[in-house]
Design an enzyme around this catalytic site. Structure first.
Site, PDB file in Angstrom:
ATOM      1  CD  GLU A  95      -2.601   1.280   2.607  1.00  0.00           C
ATOM      2  OE1 GLU A  95      -2.753   2.365   3.188  1.00  0.00           O
ATOM      3  OE2 GLU A  95      -3.076   0.202   3.026  1.00  0.00           O
TER       4      GLU A  95
ATOM      5  CD  GLU B   8      -3.292   7.174   5.578  1.00  0.00           C
ATOM      6  OE1 GLU B   8      -4.151   6.276   5.594  1.00  0.00           O
ATOM      7  OE2 GLU B   8      -2.271   7.156   6.292  1.00  0.00           O
TER       8      GLU B   8
END
Length: 282
Positions: free
Chosen positions: A204, A209
Site C-alpha cells: 500500500e 492521508e
C-alpha cells in the site's frame, strides 16, 4: 470524513518537456525534480533547502480526471472496493455480502461508502449520494444516516464515499497525484491510496492521508510485508501543510523500479527504496 475536493493525474516516464498544470487542466507533460542519491531501505525526509543534487524526471499523462461531471458517469470510477475477487457488479449493489466492499472494516470506521444505486439490506436503491460536483471540483460529503435507514445500512452512523479505478485502470510505475483540500474535524480521515489491482494487501502506498483533528497535518506512508517473517512493516512521515484545509495543494508519489518519492506541490519531501512485494499494477 467531512468533505474533500480533488483532481487526479497519473503519469508515466517518457522524454517530454515540463509544464505546470492548474486546478482545471491536468498537464499532458510534466517534469519532476528528484534527489539523485540512491534511496535507503528506510524512508528519509528530503531536505528541500539543502544542496542535494536534483535530476529531472520527465513524464507524460496516462490518466486524469478534472471532475467536470459526476464521477460515476464516465466509467472511470466505482464507489466500492472490489477486493481480490472478480464478482459481478450486482453483488456490490446490495445484500448482506455487499457491506464488505462498502467500508474498510480494519480501521474501525463508522461510515459506509454509498452511491445513489446502493440498496443496503433493502430491495430498492436508497438514492444517497455523497458525490457533489461544482465548477470542476468534486466534494465527497459525509452525512449522518437517518435513524430509519440505520438497520438497512448495517447500523453504521455515517454515509461517506470512496472512488476506485480497480475495474477500469491500473498502472505499474509512474507518478500518481491528487489535488485537494483536506477537511477538518475529529474522526475525519481523507486519503489517496494506491493498492494492488489484484486486491492483495500489502503493498500500500499512502500518497496522502489527512488528520482531521490536526489542521494541516498530512501523512505519507509506505506499507509492505517482510517476506521472511510475514510481518507488515510501515515507514512514513507526517508533514505540516499551511492552510491545507482552505487551499488546494498537490500530493503525489513517484513509483520507480527502485524507489518511491513523495511530493507536496511537486517538490520531493521523502523517499524510500521500493520494498519487496511491489510487483503488481496499482
Amino acid at each position: 470524513m467531512a468533505s474533500k475536493a480533488l483532481a487526479v493525474v497519473l503519469c508515466l516516464v517518457t522524454t517530454a518537456a515540463l509544464a505546470q498544470g492548474d486546478l482545471k487542466t491536468a498537464p499532458v507533460h510534466l517534469s519532476l525534480q528528484i534527489v539523485s542519491d540512491k534511496p535507503g531501505e528506510r524512508c528519509v525526509c528530503s531536505d528541500r533547502s539543502g544542496p542535494a543534487q536534483l535530476v529531472a524526471m520527465p513524464l507524460h499523462r496516462t490518466f486524469h480526471d478534472d471532475f467536470d461531471e459526476h464521477p460515476l458517469l464516465n466509467g472511470r470510477w466505482v464507489p466500492h472496493h472490489a477486493g481480490a475477487g472478480s464478482l459481478p457488479e450486482w453483488f456490490y449493489a446490495g445484500g448482506e455480502g455487499s457491506v464488505l466492499g462498502r467500508k474498510t472494516k480494519y480501521n474501525g470506521e463508522q461510515q459506509i461508502y454509498e452511491d445513489p444505486g446502493y440498496e443496503g439490506r433493502g430491495m430498492v436503491p436508497l438514492g444517497l449520494d455523497p458525490f457533489k460536483v461544482r465548477d470542476g471540483v468534486l466534494s465527497i460529503v459525509v452525512s449522518r444516516i437517518p435513524s430509519d435507514l440505520k438497520e438497512v445500512l448495517f447500523s453504521n452512523e455515517y454515509v461517506s464515499g470512496v472512488l476506485t479505478t480497480q475495474k477500469s485502470f491500473s498502472q505499474k510505475y509512474g507518478y500518481f497525484e491528487i489535488r485537494a483540500k483536506i477537511p477538518l474535524g475529529t474522526g475525519v480521515w481523507p486519503a489517496f491510496w494506491l493498492v494492488a489491482n489484484d486486491g492483495g494487501w500489502p503493498p500500500e502506498i499512502d500518497a496522502m492521508e489527512g488528520r482531521g483533528q490536526r489542521p494541516g497535518d498530512v501523512a505519507m506512508t509506505t506499507h509492505w510485508r517482510i517476506p521472511a517473517t510475514g510481518f507488515v512493516e510501515s515507514c512514513g512521515f507526517d508533514f505540516s501543510v499551511s492552510n491545507a484545509w482552505a487551499d488546494f495543494h498537490d500530493y503525489g508519489v513517484l513509483w520507480e523500479q527502485d524507489r518511491l518519492v513523495y511530493f507536496i506541490d511537486r517538490k520531493p519531501v521523502s523517499d524510500i527504496k521500493v520494498p519487496a512485494g511491489f510487483e503488481d499494477p496499482m
